[in-house]
Scaffold this motif. Structure first.
Motif, PDB file in Angstrom:
ATOM      1  N   ASN A 593       0.831  -1.204   0.000  1.00  0.00           N
ATOM      2  CA  ASN A 593       0.000   0.000   0.000  1.00  0.00           C
ATOM      3  C   ASN A 593       0.861   1.247   0.000  1.00  0.00           C
ATOM      4  OD1 ASN A 593      -2.513   1.332   0.090  1.00  0.00           O
ATOM      5  ND2 ASN A 593      -2.308   1.632   2.296  1.00  0.00           N
ATOM      6  N   ALA A 594       2.005   1.192   0.694  1.00  0.00           N
ATOM      7  CA  ALA A 594       2.917   2.339   0.670  1.00  0.00           C
ATOM      8  C   ALA A 594       3.469   2.573  -0.720  1.00  0.00           C
ATOM      9  CB  ALA A 594       4.053   2.104   1.667  1.00  0.00           C
ATOM     10  N   MET A 595       3.808   1.512  -1.414  1.00  0.00           N
ATOM     11  CA  MET A 595       4.294   1.672  -2.783  1.00  0.00           C
ATOM     12  C   MET A 595       3.213   2.218  -3.698  1.00  0.00           C
ATOM     13  SD  MET A 595       7.459   1.047  -2.963  1.00  0.00           S
ATOM     14  CE  MET A 595       7.524   1.073  -4.732  1.00  0.00           C
ATOM     15  N   ASN A 596       1.977   1.807  -3.463  1.00  0.00           N
ATOM     16  CA  ASN A 596       0.876   2.353  -4.248  1.00  0.00           C
ATOM     17  C   ASN A 596       0.705   3.844  -3.985  1.00  0.00           C
ATOM     18  OD1 ASN A 596       0.280  -0.138  -5.407  1.00  0.00           O
ATOM     19  ND2 ASN A 596      -1.161  -0.690  -3.782  1.00  0.00           N
ATOM     20  N   LEU A 597       0.862   4.229  -2.720  1.00  0.00           N
ATOM     21  CA  LEU A 597       0.753   5.652  -2.395  1.00  0.00           C
ATOM     22  C   LEU A 597       1.890   6.449  -3.036  1.00  0.00           C
ATOM     23  CD1 LEU A 597      -0.232   5.431   1.384  1.00  0.00           C
ATOM     24  CD2 LEU A 597      -1.697   6.137  -0.516  1.00  0.00           C
ATOM     25  N   VAL A 598       3.093   5.886  -3.010  1.00  0.00           N
ATOM     26  CA  VAL A 598       4.216   6.558  -3.661  1.00  0.00           C
ATOM     27  C   VAL A 598       3.946   6.703  -5.160  1.00  0.00           C
ATOM     28  CG1 VAL A 598       6.664   6.367  -4.226  1.00  0.00           C
ATOM     29  CG2 VAL A 598       5.878   5.835  -1.923  1.00  0.00           C
ATOM     30  N   GLU A 599       3.421   5.650  -5.755  1.00  0.00           N
ATOM     31  CA  GLU A 599       3.127   5.707  -7.190  1.00  0.00           C
ATOM     32  C   GLU A 599       2.054   6.746  -7.504  1.00  0.00           C
ATOM     33  OE1 GLU A 599       1.786   2.651 -10.801  1.00  0.00           O
ATOM     34  OE2 GLU A 599       2.033   1.947  -8.729  1.00  0.00           O
ATOM     35  N   VAL A 600       1.039   6.818  -6.653  1.00  0.00           N
ATOM     36  CA  VAL A 600      -0.019   7.822  -6.854  1.00  0.00           C
ATOM     37  C   VAL A 600       0.554   9.226  -6.704  1.00  0.00           C
ATOM     38  CG1 VAL A 600      -2.147   8.743  -5.897  1.00  0.00           C
ATOM     39  CG2 VAL A 600      -1.882   6.280  -6.191  1.00  0.00           C
ATOM     40  N   THR A 601       1.434   9.422  -5.739  1.00  0.00           N
ATOM     41  CA  THR A 601       2.053  10.741  -5.545  1.00  0.00           C
ATOM     42  C   THR A 601       2.920  11.123  -6.738  1.00  0.00           C
ATOM     43  OG1 THR A 601       2.069  10.352  -3.155  1.00  0.00           O
ATOM     44  CG2 THR A 601       3.491  12.091  -3.993  1.00  0.00           C
ATOM     45  N   VAL A 602       3.672  10.167  -7.247  1.00  0.00           N
ATOM     46  CA  VAL A 602       4.520  10.437  -8.416  1.00  0.00           C
ATOM     47  C   VAL A 602       3.662  10.810  -9.624  1.00  0.00           C
ATOM     48  CG1 VAL A 602       6.106   9.375 -10.058  1.00  0.00           C
ATOM     49  CG2 VAL A 602       6.438   9.032  -7.611  1.00  0.00           C
ATOM     50  N   ASN A 603       2.573  10.093  -9.831  1.00  0.00           N
ATOM     51  CA  ASN A 603       1.689  10.407 -10.954  1.00  0.00           C
ATOM     52  C   ASN A 603       1.055  11.790 -10.797  1.00  0.00           C
ATOM     53  OD1 ASN A 603       2.220   7.899 -12.074  1.00  0.00           O
ATOM     54  ND2 ASN A 603       0.451   6.930 -11.091  1.00  0.00           N
ATOM     55  N   SER A 604       0.706  12.151  -9.564  1.00  0.00           N
ATOM     56  CA  SER A 604       0.117  13.477  -9.329  1.00  0.00           C
ATOM     57  C   SER A 604       1.132  14.582  -9.603  1.00  0.00           C
ATOM     58  CB  SER A 604      -0.395  13.574  -7.893  1.00  0.00           C
ATOM     59  OG  SER A 604      -1.375  12.594  -7.646  1.00  0.00           O
ATOM     60  N   LEU A 605       2.373  14.383  -9.193  1.00  0.00           N
ATOM     61  CA  LEU A 605       3.414  15.376  -9.481  1.00  0.00           C
ATOM     62  C   LEU A 605       3.690  15.475 -10.980  1.00  0.00           C
ATOM     63  CD1 LEU A 605       5.953  14.600  -6.599  1.00  0.00           C
ATOM     64  CD2 LEU A 605       4.494  16.620  -6.825  1.00  0.00           C
ATOM     65  N   GLN A 606       3.687  14.335 -11.651  1.00  0.00           N
ATOM     66  CA  GLN A 606       3.894  14.359 -13.102  1.00  0.00           C
ATOM     67  C   GLN A 606       2.748  15.087 -13.807  1.00  0.00           C
ATOM     68  OE1 GLN A 606       6.677  13.126 -14.414  1.00  0.00           O
ATOM     69  NE2 GLN A 606       6.112  13.806 -16.491  1.00  0.00           N
ATOM     70  N   LYS A 607       1.547  14.886 -13.337  1.00  0.00           N
ATOM     71  CA  LYS A 607       0.389  15.573 -13.915  1.00  0.00           C
ATOM     72  C   LYS A 607       0.465  17.067 -13.670  1.00  0.00           C
ATOM     73  CE  LYS A 607      -4.652  15.468 -13.902  1.00  0.00           C
ATOM     74  NZ  LYS A 607      -5.854  14.825 -13.299  1.00  0.00           N
ATOM     75  N   LEU A 608       0.924  17.476 -12.479  1.00  0.00           N
ATOM     76  CA  LEU A 608       1.091  18.899 -12.182  1.00  0.00           C
ATOM     77  C   LEU A 608       2.140  19.520 -13.091  1.00  0.00           C
ATOM     78  CD1 LEU A 608       0.566  21.382 -10.361  1.00  0.00           C
ATOM     79  CD2 LEU A 608       2.329  20.484  -8.815  1.00  0.00           C
ATOM     80  N   ARG A 609       3.208  18.793 -13.392  1.00  0.00           N
ATOM     81  CA  ARG A 609       4.267  19.328 -14.252  1.00  0.00           C
ATOM     82  C   ARG A 609       3.790  19.519 -15.687  1.00  0.00           C
ATOM     83  NH1 ARG A 609       8.124  18.018 -17.867  1.00  0.00           N
ATOM     84  NH2 ARG A 609      10.248  18.863 -17.536  1.00  0.00           N
ATOM     85  N   GLU A 610       2.988  18.581 -16.164  1.00  0.00           N
ATOM     86  CA  GLU A 610       2.581  18.624 -17.570  1.00  0.00           C
ATOM     87  C   GLU A 610       1.360  19.511 -17.807  1.00  0.00           C
ATOM     88  OE1 GLU A 610       1.933  14.591 -18.593  1.00  0.00           O
ATOM     89  OE2 GLU A 610       4.069  14.021 -18.503  1.00  0.00           O
ATOM     90  N   ASN A 611       0.421  19.516 -16.899  1.00  0.00           N
ATOM     91  CA  ASN A 611      -0.849  20.206 -17.161  1.00  0.00           C
ATOM     92  C   ASN A 611      -1.219  21.260 -16.126  1.00  0.00           C
ATOM     93  OD1 ASN A 611      -1.194  18.348 -19.335  1.00  0.00           O
ATOM     94  ND2 ASN A 611      -2.116  16.860 -17.914  1.00  0.00           N
ATOM     95  N   GLY A 612      -0.369  21.525 -15.159  1.00  0.00           N
ATOM     96  CA  GLY A 612      -0.770  22.427 -14.093  1.00  0.00           C
ATOM     97  C   GLY A 612      -0.173  23.812 -14.146  1.00  0.00           C
TER      98      GLY A 612
END
Length: 842
Positions: A593-612
């Motif tokens: 679950n921690a790895m899933n949370l890390v993956e979700v956080t990484v995806n959110s940061l990547q989305k902020l970089r590309e579209n935010g």
């Protein structure tokens, strides 16, 4: 009347038994009176002369003169009449004045006992004709007890020489009421002298009335001696237990709250006798029963409030119970250790040990187990101390399946670090770097590698020092907040209500807790107007001296567009990582679950970089216009180190987007993705096949078998691997379609579901593998909480606290829920068994 005769006979028999019991008690008293000095006669003649004088005068011996005489030797012989002692007899007796005899045997002729106790007088010596008999076998003839006055002090001290109880005859009674029967009915009630019954009843002190009273007393069971004694003993035990219970509850309460136990002066005249004694006094005010048995009303040698011994022993008993419970939870299952060290108020290095395991019911637990003082923080020293603690509680290092540290060099070293030393003892104790610490390191790396962000954090520290270091300026900051909130409420830009528009202060950012940076950034945005107002006031105050220059630099920084841009950028980035940081601090968090949370956080940061970028820039512009700050415009010149080199001109948007916005997010993504070793990454990838998220989408039989074979060969032999594969085939067709198990989202929930649905018995190998994966550590947040508790308990005023007492305090304080399960009676039982106590508790 026959029935009346029988009743009288029964009463006489009861009296006879009571009379015998009385003589038995007198014999016992005489036996225990053996060491009392007695007054002996000078010669045997004078002794016999005094006996004859007493018999002639019918006066008993003086009660205060207890003569030491030997009891008659009861043998089966013919009665020898007494005669005056002659000179020859006197000579013979003087030569053989010390006469001993064997244990008496029963005989037919026994002495007669009168109803009235009299002095016991031995038989005078026989005549000269009997001297030969005395020389052949010494013996003394006995008198009837009717002629003997019985005195307790005259009893023979040797029990073997006394008259036996069964040889005492019963009292004289009328045979008409016992054996012969009564037939003279005409004289019934015919005066006291003529009526047998009235004559038998007699006066208040007659034999009959005494017997009636004895029977009445015998029927009153609560008044029996043994009952009264037992009742008094029980009352004393209840008082002792109540006294000790009060002390136990006081110690328990103080340990739960982390308060001090005793004070400097606990004497009766002291105004403050310490928290424990004062709490006992407070309890006594509301309970009269407690007040009658504690403190001054308790025995001087059994108050049970002594700080150095009693309070420590009670706390140690409770702490040991908690440790035994935790050891029982671990059982024979695998476990993981979480270790960290910190310095206490007395500047001693303390090492905290946390056990992470899965209990029998499938719950993932992280329990504080012990804290140990270490002389240094080298890997070898830490390894030795941890091994001692595990060995003391019979926890085998071979059962260790994980290690969790904060990433310090002495712990994470691959060759000589603590994790390497334990890997030599057990090659399956895999080291996993603390996820929360990795997130902290990622933020640190981003702040160091992006220069404008590093300058921003420096400005934050300056602003905090200028405003919050002085109570005067802090008060001005509060006044500025009140004025600003009032203006917004009047303008209708803020709502009013309970809990809204609170006045606060700025939170200091801490280097070891990066979640505090997010709190500080949010506080600075909310209190921005009050902050620059106070800085402006300090600049205009000429009495502040050198502080004006520092306030001027902070004011120029806080009123710039770059400061506002980075302030909002960190709010966006830290807002995404703060969710991950808080989730990683949960004790029941599993690694998947921690790895899933890390993956979700990484995806959110990547989305902020590309579209935010566009939406983010709009927020910054709106804030700047609202506070009259110039927005970005024109060209941005990038200076070089050499003056001869031409400066590179780029647009302001390019500078803020590429050099700050994209760079900050990229550095953090790189740090989050690069904090795991190759072996740890492989372990996590294979473990992800057990993840039940999205309807067991990642389920893969080959990866699960590879995980068991490669990483846990000691737990899965060849035969068990075949069983595991067979179970996985059935598992794939069963668990994903189960009504309860198909809705679980984490591995820990799946483990609990296995226990609740009894699937753990059907899929034993799968359940074992799930428990091993859950044992892998996630973060050291539990250890940080333990150190926070240590700072609350071992303060500067309590810096001389002993190490064992500190450990007992911490385990009871931290594992309070476990300590509450033990009642006071069980604590009293263990407390009484530690050593011999002065009073009884059971």
């Amino acid at each position: 009347m026959v029935e009346a005769s029988k009743s009288v006979s029964v009463m006489e028999e009861v009296y006879h038994k009571a009379h015998l019991m009385r003589h038995c008690v007198l014999n016992l008293i005489a036996m225990y009176d053996h060491n009392r000095p007695t007054k002996k006669a000078k010669t045997l003649d004078s002794w016999l002369k005094k006996i004859r004088e007493d018999q002639n005068s019918n006066t008993p011996l003086a009660s205060n003169e207890h003569h030491h005489v030997s009891s008659p030797i009861l043998e089966h012989r013919e009665f020898v009449p007494t005669a005056p002692a002659s000179n020859t007899d006197s000579t013979i007796l003087n030569e053989h004045h010390h006469v001993t005899s064997p244990i008496p045997e029963p005989r037919e002729s026994v002495p007669i006992v009168d109803s009235t106790p009299r002095d016991y007088i031995p038989t005078p010596p026989a005549s000269s004709n009997d001297s030969a008999v005395l020389n052949e076998q010494p013996h003394v003839t006995s008198l009837t007890l009717e002629d003997i006055d019985f005195v307790v002090g005259d009893l023979e001290r040797d029990p073997g020489k006394r008259i036996q109880i069964y040889e005492y005859p019963g009292p004289k009674v009328n045979p008409a009421l016992t054996t012969d029967g009564f037939n003279d009915w005409k004289r019934v009630k015919d005066g006291k002298n003529n009526c047998v019954f009235l004559n038998h009843i007699g006066g208040p002190c007659s034999l009959h009335n005494n017997c009636v009273r004895c029977v009445d007393d015998l029927m009153k069971t609560p008044q029996h001696v043994d009952i009264v004694m037992n009742r008094q003993i029980r009352e004393e035990i209840l008082k002792n237990r109540l006294r000790l219970k009060t002390t136990i509850e006081s110690v328990r309460y103080l340990a739960y709250q982390g308060c001090a136990f005793w004070g400097h002066d606990e004497s009766v005249d002291s105004r403050n006798r310490g928290n424990c004694v004062e709490l006992i006094k407070h309890t006594a005010k509301f309970s009269g029963e407690v007040a009658r048995v504690v403190l001054e009303n308790a025995p001087r040698n059994a108050t049970y409030t002594s700080p150095p011994t009693i309070q420590k022993q009670i706390l140690n008993v409770l702490a040991n119970k908690v440790r035994k419970y935790i050891r029982g939870e671990v059982g024979d299952s695998s476990f993981c250790i979480l270790v960290d060290e910190a310095r206490d108020s007395s500047h001693k290095e303390q090492m905290a040990i946390i056990l992470r395991f899965v209990d029998k019911e499938g719950f993932l637990r992280e329990r504080f187990f012990d804290i140990v003082m270490v002389e240094d923080t080298t890997a070898e020293t830490l390894h030795q101390e941890i091994s001692k603690v595990l060995l003391h509680h019979n926890l085998q290092v071979e059962r260790m399946r994980g290690q969790g540290y904060d990433g310090a060099s002495n712990m994470r070293g691959e060759w000589n670090g603590l994790q390497a030393l334990f890997l030599r003892d057990c090659s399956y104790a895999y080291y996993v770097h603390c996820f929360a610490h990795q997130l902290q390191l990622a933020l640190v790396a981003a702040s160091k590698k992006v220069d404008p962000i590093w300058v921003f954090f420096s400005s934050l520290s300056t602003i905090f020092n200028v405003i919050c270091a002085s109570p005067k300026r802090l008060n001005e900051f509060h006044v500025a907040q009140v004025m600003h909130i009032t203006e917004l409420v009047v303008a209708g830009e803020r709502e009013t209500g309970r809990g809204l528009n609170q006045i606060g202060t700025l939170h200091r950012p801490r280097a070891t807790r990066w979640d505090s940076h997010f709190t500080y950034v949010c506080d600075l945005i909310d209190k921005y107007d009050a902050t620059w107002t106070v800085l402006e006031f300090i600049m205009d105050d000429k009495s502040t001296g050198s502080l004006r220059a520092e306030a001027s630099g902070a004011y120029n920084a806080i009123r710039s567009f770059q400061f506002i841009f980075i302030l909002h950028l960190l709010k966006e980035i830290m807002g995404l990582t703060d969710v991950l940081c808080r989730e990683l601090q949960h004790k029941s968090q599993d690694i998947l679950n921690a790895m899933n949370l890390v993956e979700v956080t990484v995806n959110s940061l990547q989305k902020l970089r590309e579209n935010g970028w566009e939406s983010f820039l709009e927020k910054v512009d709106f804030f700047c216009k609202q506070h009259s700050i110039p927005v970005m415009d024109g060209q941005h010149s990038v200076s070089t180190r050499r003056h001869c080199c031409q400066q590179r001109s780029i647009t302001i948007e390019h500078h803020y987007r590429v050099d700050i916005f994209d760079a900050a997010i990229d550095f953090e993504l790189v740090e989050l993705n690069g904090r795991f070793s190759e072996r740890a990454k492989e372990l996590l990838i294979l473990s992800s096949s057990l993840d039940p998220i999205d309807g067991f989408k990642a389920f893969n039989i080959d990866n699960i078998c590879t995980l068991a074979e490669k990483f846990y060969p000691q737990d899965f032999t060849r035969q068990k691997l075949h069983i595991l594969r067979s179970e996985l085939i059935i598992y794939e067709s069963d668990v994903p379609y189960h009504d309860v198990l198909n809705n679980v989202t984490t591995l820990s929930e799946l483990c609990r579901g296995f226990f609740e649905t009894k699937r753990s018995q059907r899929y034993q190998m799968i359940d074992r593998l799930i428990r091993l994966v859950l044992t892998l550590p996630i973060s050291t947040a539990t250890i940080e909480r333990a150190f926070s508790a240590m700072k609350r308990i071992k303060t500067i005023l309590r810096n001389k606290m002993e190490n064992d007492f500190l450990a007992d305090n911490l385990i009871v304080h931290i594992e309070r829920k476990l300590a509450e399960n033990y009642d006071t009676d069980s604590i009293i039982k263990d407390f009484a068994s530690i050593q011999e106590r002065r009073v009884q508790f059971e």
